[in-house]
Design a protein around this motif. Structure first.
Motif, PDB file in Angstrom:
ATOM      1  N   ARG A  40       8.371  44.945   7.286  1.00 41.33           N
ATOM      2  CA  ARG A  40       9.485  45.426   8.103  1.00 41.33           C
ATOM      3  C   ARG A  40      10.645  44.437   7.978  1.00 41.33           C
ATOM      4  NH1 ARG A  40       7.787  47.675  13.778  1.00 41.33           N
ATOM      5  NH2 ARG A  40       6.060  49.016  13.206  1.00 41.33           N
ATOM      6  N   PRO A  41      11.854  44.891   8.214  1.00 41.58           N
ATOM      7  CA  PRO A  41      12.975  43.943   8.231  1.00 41.58           C
ATOM      8  C   PRO A  41      12.794  42.916   9.354  1.00 41.58           C
ATOM      9  CG  PRO A  41      13.743  46.220   8.342  1.00 41.58           C
ATOM     10  CD  PRO A  41      12.264  46.253   8.477  1.00 41.58           C
ATOM     11  N   VAL A  42      13.347  41.741   9.156  1.00 44.35           N
ATOM     12  CA  VAL A  42      13.312  40.683  10.157  1.00 44.35           C
ATOM     13  C   VAL A  42      14.744  40.432  10.638  1.00 44.35           C
ATOM     14  CG1 VAL A  42      12.850  38.220  10.534  1.00 44.35           C
ATOM     15  CG2 VAL A  42      11.240  39.619   9.220  1.00 44.35           C
ATOM     16  N   ALA A  43      14.893  40.337  11.951  1.00 49.11           N
ATOM     17  CA  ALA A  43      16.189  40.051  12.571  1.00 49.11           C
ATOM     18  C   ALA A  43      16.173  38.623  13.098  1.00 49.11           C
ATOM     19  CB  ALA A  43      16.452  41.035  13.700  1.00 49.11           C
ATOM     20  N   VAL A  44      17.237  37.890  12.800  1.00 43.55           N
ATOM     21  CA  VAL A  44      17.351  36.481  13.170  1.00 43.55           C
ATOM     22  C   VAL A  44      18.690  36.306  13.881  1.00 43.55           C
ATOM     23  CG1 VAL A  44      17.351  34.105  12.301  1.00 43.55           C
ATOM     24  CG2 VAL A  44      16.112  35.891  11.042  1.00 43.55           C
ATOM     25  N   ALA A  45      18.701  35.513  14.961  1.00 43.44           N
ATOM     26  CA  ALA A  45      19.970  35.288  15.665  1.00 43.44           C
ATOM     27  C   ALA A  45      20.030  33.878  16.210  1.00 43.44           C
ATOM     28  CB  ALA A  45      20.133  36.275  16.817  1.00 43.44           C
ATOM     29  N   THR A  46      21.245  33.406  16.344  1.00 42.78           N
ATOM     30  CA  THR A  46      21.485  32.149  17.036  1.00 42.78           C
ATOM     31  C   THR A  46      22.897  32.182  17.597  1.00 42.78           C
ATOM     32  OG1 THR A  46      21.202  29.758  16.951  1.00 42.78           O
ATOM     33  CG2 THR A  46      22.376  30.784  15.101  1.00 42.78           C
ATOM     34  N   VAL A  47      23.236  31.111  18.257  1.00 41.29           N
ATOM     35  CA  VAL A  47      24.573  30.950  18.805  1.00 41.29           C
ATOM     36  C   VAL A  47      25.053  29.552  18.436  1.00 41.29           C
ATOM     37  CG1 VAL A  47      23.696  30.178  21.059  1.00 41.29           C
ATOM     38  CG2 VAL A  47      25.992  31.166  20.902  1.00 41.29           C
ATOM     39  N   VAL A  48      26.349  29.456  18.154  1.00 46.43           N
ATOM     40  CA  VAL A  48      26.984  28.162  17.935  1.00 46.43           C
ATOM     41  C   VAL A  48      28.036  28.018  19.028  1.00 46.43           C
ATOM     42  CG1 VAL A  48      28.300  26.703  16.360  1.00 46.43           C
ATOM     43  CG2 VAL A  48      26.598  28.290  15.444  1.00 46.43           C
ATOM     44  N   ASN A  49      27.911  26.962  19.828  1.00 48.61           N
ATOM     45  CA  ASN A  49      28.828  26.794  20.960  1.00 48.61           C
ATOM     46  C   ASN A  49      30.122  26.089  20.539  1.00 48.61           C
ATOM     47  OD1 ASN A  49      28.237  24.014  20.872  1.00 48.61           O
ATOM     48  ND2 ASN A  49      26.704  24.166  22.506  1.00 48.61           N
ATOM     49  N   GLU A  50      31.000  25.854  21.527  1.00 54.04           N
ATOM     50  CA  GLU A  50      32.303  25.241  21.236  1.00 54.04           C
ATOM     51  C   GLU A  50      32.179  23.822  20.691  1.00 54.04           C
ATOM     52  OE1 GLU A  50      34.814  25.512  24.676  1.00 54.04           O
ATOM     53  OE2 GLU A  50      34.885  27.713  24.582  1.00 54.04           O
ATOM     54  N   ALA A  51      31.076  23.147  20.986  1.00 57.96           N
ATOM     55  CA  ALA A  51      30.838  21.787  20.480  1.00 57.96           C
ATOM     56  C   ALA A  51      30.192  21.802  19.097  1.00 57.96           C
ATOM     57  CB  ALA A  51      29.965  21.016  21.469  1.00 57.96           C
ATOM     58  N   ASN A  52      30.136  22.978  18.464  1.00 59.77           N
ATOM     59  CA  ASN A  52      29.489  23.140  17.152  1.00 59.77           C
ATOM     60  C   ASN A  52      28.027  22.715  17.175  1.00 59.77           C
ATOM     61  OD1 ASN A  52      31.444  24.408  15.537  1.00 59.77           O
ATOM     62  ND2 ASN A  52      32.561  22.475  15.367  1.00 59.77           N
ATOM     63  N   GLU A  53      27.354  23.109  18.250  1.00 59.09           N
ATOM     64  CA  GLU A  53      25.912  22.923  18.358  1.00 59.09           C
ATOM     65  C   GLU A  53      25.254  24.286  18.194  1.00 59.09           C
ATOM     66  OE1 GLU A  53      25.670  19.332  21.619  1.00 59.09           O
ATOM     67  OE2 GLU A  53      26.083  21.378  22.316  1.00 59.09           O
ATOM     68  N   VAL A  54      24.116  24.295  17.507  1.00 60.20           N
ATOM     69  CA  VAL A  54      23.392  25.527  17.242  1.00 60.20           C
ATOM     70  C   VAL A  54      22.084  25.497  18.032  1.00 60.20           C
ATOM     71  CG1 VAL A  54      22.306  24.593  15.152  1.00 60.20           C
ATOM     72  CG2 VAL A  54      22.532  27.048  15.421  1.00 60.20           C
ATOM     73  N   LEU A  55      21.707  26.649  18.583  1.00 62.23           N
ATOM     74  CA  LEU A  55      20.476  26.752  19.361  1.00 62.23           C
ATOM     75  C   LEU A  55      19.293  26.946  18.415  1.00 62.23           C
ATOM     76  CD1 LEU A  55      19.110  26.892  22.134  1.00 62.23           C
ATOM     77  CD2 LEU A  55      19.618  29.354  22.153  1.00 62.23           C
ATOM     78  N   LEU A  56      18.326  26.006  18.453  1.00 65.74           N
ATOM     79  CA  LEU A  56      17.175  26.019  17.556  1.00 65.74           C
ATOM     80  C   LEU A  56      15.868  25.934  18.333  1.00 65.74           C
ATOM     81  CD1 LEU A  56      18.380  23.534  14.781  1.00 65.74           C
ATOM     82  CD2 LEU A  56      18.352  26.027  14.681  1.00 65.74           C
ATOM     83  N   LEU A  57      14.812  26.363  17.666  1.00 64.94           N
ATOM     84  CA  LEU A  57      13.453  26.274  18.195  1.00 64.94           C
ATOM     85  C   LEU A  57      12.674  25.247  17.381  1.00 64.94           C
ATOM     86  CD1 LEU A  57      12.617  30.099  18.089  1.00 64.94           C
ATOM     87  CD2 LEU A  57      13.417  28.841  20.077  1.00 64.94           C
ATOM     88  N   TRP A  58      11.887  24.411  18.041  1.00 65.13           N
ATOM     89  CA  TRP A  58      10.974  23.498  17.361  1.00 65.13           C
ATOM     90  C   TRP A  58       9.594  24.120  17.472  1.00 65.13           C
ATOM     91  CZ3 TRP A  58      10.943  19.774  13.972  1.00 65.13           C
ATOM     92  CH2 TRP A  58       9.829  18.949  13.824  1.00 65.13           C
ATOM     93  N   ARG A  59       9.010  24.468  16.315  1.00 67.68           N
ATOM     94  CA  ARG A  59       7.733  25.179  16.384  1.00 67.68           C
ATOM     95  C   ARG A  59       6.785  24.785  15.266  1.00 67.68           C
ATOM     96  NH1 ARG A  59       7.815  31.408  16.001  1.00 67.68           N
ATOM     97  NH2 ARG A  59       5.636  30.917  15.918  1.00 67.68           N
ATOM     98  N   HIS A  60       5.523  25.085  15.497  1.00 61.44           N
ATOM     99  CA  HIS A  60       4.467  24.840  14.528  1.00 61.44           C
ATOM    100  C   HIS A  60       4.115  26.157  13.851  1.00 61.44           C
ATOM    101  CE1 HIS A  60       0.190  24.336  13.275  1.00 61.44           C
ATOM    102  NE2 HIS A  60       0.680  23.198  12.833  1.00 61.44           N
ATOM    103  N   ARG A  61       3.938  26.116  12.537  1.00 61.38           N
ATOM    104  CA  ARG A  61       3.472  27.278  11.772  1.00 61.38           C
ATOM    105  C   ARG A  61       2.063  26.963  11.288  1.00 61.38           C
ATOM    106  NH1 ARG A  61       6.109  32.052  12.543  1.00 61.38           N
ATOM    107  NH2 ARG A  61       8.336  31.664  12.682  1.00 61.38           N
ATOM    108  N   PHE A  62       1.077  27.662  11.837  1.00 61.93           N
ATOM    109  CA  PHE A  62      -0.312  27.359  11.515  1.00 61.93           C
ATOM    110  C   PHE A  62      -0.651  27.671  10.061  1.00 61.93           C
ATOM    111  CE2 PHE A  62      -0.717  31.847  12.416  1.00 61.93           C
ATOM    112  CZ  PHE A  62      -1.741  32.274  11.589  1.00 61.93           C
ATOM    113  N   ILE A  63       0.024  28.626   9.451  1.00 59.78           N
ATOM    114  CA  ILE A  63      -0.299  29.020   8.078  1.00 59.78           C
ATOM    115  C   ILE A  63      -0.083  27.854   7.117  1.00 59.78           C
ATOM    116  CG2 ILE A  63       0.338  30.560   6.176  1.00 59.78           C
ATOM    117  CD1 ILE A  63       1.016  32.658   8.390  1.00 59.78           C
TER     118      ILE A  63
END
Length: 176
Positions: A40-63
């Motif tokens: 299936r298609p995958v949808a990805v999104a984020t936001v970049v604020n006025e301070a040029n910071e991007v919202l990220l997730l820190w995660r583990h990929r078990f594979i």
């Protein structure tokens, strides 16, 4: 030198993907059995604020047994608009509801094996709605300066190619 897919047979299927065996004709007339994964298609999104910071997730990929920074992402449900899916995934995984999303890029992360297309979107603003519904998807969520992105990728802190491509595009568009 174009390869031609003459036919496919599904050998395994579930709600997430299909594994098919294709009869492929090579330009010299030979045939090749080639396994492929239909996704299936995958949808990805984020936001970049006025301070040029991007919202990220820190995660583990078990594979791959690896940790890394990622953008919120998930599969597009049948009949769902891709941008709406990206907004839904961002809110479910981060607790932030994005403002108007615009398409950033579409990538094919493994086009020798899958037909996956990852559609990346970005917003310039977001509203915090509360603790993320899908908080099990990441250990933490952080606003990271875009200026740090190239070095993070070089150190292997963004291991997924689709995420690296999106972050480098954002870095280029926002910081030159």
């Amino acid at each position: 030198m174009q390869w031609t897919n003459l036919s496919e047979q599904t050998v395994y299927e579930n709600r997430w993907f299909r594994v098919n065996l294709a009869d492929v004709a090579l330009p010299d007339g030979r045939h090749l059995d080639h396994f492929l994964i239909r996704l299936r298609p995958v949808a990805v999104a984020t936001v970049v604020n006025e301070a040029n910071e991007v919202l990220l997730l820190w995660r583990h990929r078990f594979i791959t047994d690896s940790w890394g920074w990622e953008l919120p992402a998930g599969v597009v449900e049948d009949g769902e608009d891709i941008a709406a899916a990206a907004a839904r995934e961002m809110e479910e995984e981060t607790g932030w509801r994005p403002g108007p999303l615009r398409h950033l890029l579409t990538v094919e992360p493994s086009n020798g094996l899958t037909d996956a297309r990852h559609h990346l979107y970005v917003a310039d603003e977001a509203t915090y709605m509360g603790h993320p519904e899908d908080d099990f998807e990441s250990s933490r969520r952080e606003w990271i300066s875009l200026k740090l992105v190239p070095d993070m990728i070089a150190r292997g802190e963004v291991p997924a190619a689709n995420m690296a491509a999106g972050l480098l595009m954002l870095h280029h568009l926002r910081l030159g």
